[in-house]
Design a protein around this motif. Structure first.
Motif, short mmCIF file in Angstrom:
data_model
loop_
_atom_site.label_atom_id
_atom_site.label_comp_id
_atom_site.label_asym_id
_atom_site.label_seq_id
_atom_site.Cartn_x
_atom_site.Cartn_y
_atom_site.Cartn_z
N GLU A 96 5.84 14.02 1.40
CA GLU A 96 5.36 14.68 0.28
C GLU A 96 6.30 16.06 -0.18
O GLU A 96 6.22 16.22 -1.32
CB GLU A 96 3.96 15.18 0.55
N GLU A 144 0.86 -1.30 0.05
CA GLU A 144 -0.05 0.07 -0.15
C GLU A 144 0.95 1.09 0.22
O GLU A 144 0.37 2.19 -0.63
CB GLU A 144 -0.96 0.04 1.15
N GLU A 195 9.16 8.57 3.74
CA GLU A 195 8.30 9.04 2.81
C GLU A 195 7.91 10.53 3.48
O GLU A 195 7.54 10.89 4.53
CB GLU A 195 6.70 8.21 2.88
N ASP A 246 2.38 1.62 -3.45
CA ASP A 246 1.28 1.61 -4.76
C ASP A 246 0.99 3.25 -5.18
O ASP A 246 1.03 3.55 -6.20
CB ASP A 246 -0.01 1.13 -4.42
N LYS A 247 1.27 3.98 -4.09
CA LYS A 247 1.14 5.42 -4.47
C LYS A 247 2.18 6.22 -5.15
O LYS A 247 2.20 7.21 -5.80
CB LYS A 247 1.07 6.26 -3.10
N PHE A 248 3.27 5.46 -5.16
CA PHE A 248 4.58 5.80 -6.08
C PHE A 248 4.83 5.19 -7.42
O PHE A 248 6.01 5.53 -7.87
CB PHE A 248 5.74 5.78 -5.27
#
Length: 91
Positions: A60, A3, A58, A6-8
């Motif tokens: 942003e 999970e 991580e 998946d965002k990256f």
């Protein structure tokens, strides 16, 4: 862990895929339930089992590492530290 990755997928991440102490950019190709795949700047595809991952960071805003540790002057929203197997020969 899938999970998180998946965002990256499709983006460049920081990873120490070539050597233990140097991080560089690689495109995250896919994240399965067992491993992630990245395409490094040297045109190699690496498949890394999650069991080899030591740490994931991580941010942003982008993570910029110590210039001694990062090969490139690039910010990454995701940085992955993997363990490398070292084989010593006797004799």
């Amino acid at each position: 862990m899938k999970e998180i990755f998946d965002k990256f997928v499709g983006q460049r991440i920081g990873i120490n895929v070539e050597t233990l102490s140097k991080y560089s950019g690689a495109k995250l190709l896919e994240a399965t339930h067992n491993f992630l795949s990245v395409h490094s700047d040297d045109k190699k595809t690496h498949h890394i089992p999650y069991s080899n991952i030591l740490a994931v960071s991580e941010d942003e805003r982008g993570l910029e590492g110590n210039k001694k540790l990062f090969v490139e002057n690039e910010k990454f929203k995701l940085v992955v530290k993997i363990g490398h197997i070292t084989i010593h020969s006797i004799g």
